[in-house]
Design an enzyme around this catalytic site. Structure first.
Site, mmCIF file in Angstrom:
data_model
loop_
_atom_site.group_PDB
_atom_site.id
_atom_site.type_symbol
_atom_site.label_atom_id
_atom_site.label_comp_id
_atom_site.label_asym_id
_atom_site.label_seq_id
_atom_site.Cartn_x
_atom_site.Cartn_y
_atom_site.Cartn_z
ATOM 1 N N CYS A 294 -23.609 -15.180 -10.957
ATOM 2 C CA CYS A 294 -23.389 -15.780 -12.279
ATOM 3 C C CYS A 294 -21.986 -15.520 -12.828
ATOM 4 O O CYS A 294 -21.639 -16.025 -13.891
ATOM 5 C CB CYS A 294 -24.439 -15.290 -13.272
ATOM 6 S SG CYS A 294 -24.212 -13.562 -13.817
ATOM 7 N N ALA B 192 0.806 -1.225 0.000
ATOM 8 C CA ALA B 192 0.000 0.000 0.000
ATOM 9 C C ALA B 192 0.836 1.271 0.000
ATOM 10 O O ALA B 192 0.422 2.293 -0.534
ATOM 11 C CB ALA B 192 -0.941 -0.004 1.208
ATOM 12 N N HIS C 243 -4.110 -9.836 -4.386
ATOM 13 C CA HIS C 243 -5.417 -9.547 -3.799
ATOM 14 C C HIS C 243 -6.443 -9.105 -4.836
ATOM 15 O O HIS C 243 -7.496 -8.593 -4.484
ATOM 16 C CB HIS C 243 -5.278 -8.474 -2.715
ATOM 17 C CG HIS C 243 -4.409 -8.896 -1.567
ATOM 18 N ND1 HIS C 243 -3.794 -8.004 -0.711
ATOM 19 C CD2 HIS C 243 -4.035 -10.126 -1.143
ATOM 20 C CE1 HIS C 243 -3.090 -8.672 0.187
ATOM 21 N NE2 HIS C 243 -3.220 -9.956 -0.055
ATOM 22 N N GLN D 40 0.411 -6.425 -3.576
ATOM 23 C CA GLN D 40 -0.723 -6.592 -2.663
ATOM 24 C C GLN D 40 -1.805 -5.554 -2.945
ATOM 25 O O GLN D 40 -2.873 -5.621 -2.342
ATOM 26 C CB GLN D 40 -0.240 -6.440 -1.217
ATOM 27 C CG GLN D 40 0.793 -7.464 -0.780
ATOM 28 C CD GLN D 40 1.402 -7.094 0.562
ATOM 29 O OE1 GLN D 40 2.416 -6.401 0.630
ATOM 30 N NE2 GLN D 40 0.793 -7.553 1.638
ATOM 31 N N PHE E 162 -3.277 0.929 5.067
ATOM 32 C CA PHE E 162 -4.071 0.360 6.151
ATOM 33 C C PHE E 162 -3.349 0.388 7.486
ATOM 34 O O PHE E 162 -3.915 0.763 8.502
ATOM 35 C CB PHE E 162 -4.459 -1.091 5.819
ATOM 36 C CG PHE E 162 -5.654 -1.196 4.908
ATOM 37 C CD1 PHE E 162 -6.885 -1.558 5.399
ATOM 38 C CD2 PHE E 162 -5.537 -0.901 3.566
ATOM 39 C CE1 PHE E 162 -7.997 -1.646 4.566
ATOM 40 C CE2 PHE E 162 -6.627 -0.983 2.720
ATOM 41 C CZ PHE E 162 -7.859 -1.353 3.214
#
Length: 254
Positions: A137, A30, A126, A108, A41
């Site tokens: 669907c 990040a 991720h 990430q 985060f």
């Protein structure tokens, strides 16, 4: 852990290791995107320092049982991605891939900035917020479809981001690719990750076990710093990448 005497010598050392590498791999977290304006985060000023609980909101349980909270959180994040852009460091990495200086980027991040900057050899651990799909669907959708007031597929199923939520398995292909690149690496450059989440946190150690040179560029300490050959904390990632690129051109390639 070995640290060079100055930033200038650090930069030259990174450039020389890269120039002599046969399989240089980059791992990003990040912190790579905070310089584009996206909050991380786990840092002292990241999302976890606020009243928002990203772990809970980013879980499959919240998606299934509290759809409104999930959609509000991810629509906010999707808008942040649309309103932001890759920075110069992203473009440097794409340039290095084109020049054959790096073999791939393990990331990430879900913002899709590496792809937007031109990188194509990617292992997105991720997933990506730039693509959506129907949970029922599996019909593909674009990010704009998710930003509707009621993001519902024609089949009636909910549209969701093509990312890995807490409580879900990581994509097998991306994991296999990341491990393969790490085992082959003779240089690994880690950019902007706290290295606190598996499997990303294990990849530098896999590379190190194969005697790769390990470089960590992160503003805060990581659990892997003691295994690194070089740690740079007092330089922004974008500035570091630009400086290494200049050094490659002006010194190593001269």
């Amino acid at each position: 852990m070995k640290q060079a005497r100055s930033i200038d010598s650090n930069i030259e050392q990174v450039a020389r290791w890269m120039a002599n590498a046969k399989h240089c791999v980059v791992l990003t977290g990040a912190g790579m995107s905070t310089e584009s304006g996206l909050p991380d985060f786990r840092s002292s000023h990241g999302r976890w320092s606020t009243n928002v609980n990203p772990t809970k909101l980013s879980s499959i349980d919240t998606f299934l049982n509290n759809r409104k909270a999930f959609e509000d959180f991810y629509q906010m994040r999707a808008k942040e991605v649309l309103q932001s852009s890759p920075h110069e460091g992203h473009y440097v990495l794409a340039k290095w891939e084109t020049e054959g200086l790096i073999k791939g980027i393990i990331t990430q991040n879900v913002d899709g900035f590496h792809y937007r900057a031109g990188s194509r050899s990617l292992a997105q651990l991720h997933g990506t917020l730039t693509k959506m799909y129907c949970y029922d669907c599996h019909c593909p959708y674009e990010i704009e479809d998710f930003l509707q007031e009621f993001p519902i597929c024609d089949c009636g199923g909910p549209i969701r981001p093509n990312i890995v939520l807490f409580g879900e398995m990581l994509p097998d292909k991306a994991i296999r690719t990341a491990h393969d690149w790490s085992r082959k690496a003779d240089v690994m450059i880690v950019l902007g990750t706290s290295l606190q989440v598996t499997p990303a946190s294990t990849l530098p150690l896999i590379a190190k076990e194969r005697e790769a040179k390990l470089i960590i560029v992160n503003e805060e300490p990581t659990p892997v710093d003691s295994s690194a050959d070089l740690v740079i904390r007092d330089m922004r990632i974008k500035d570091c990448l630009l400086a290494v690129d200049r050094c490659l051109e002006e010194v190593v390639k001269a």
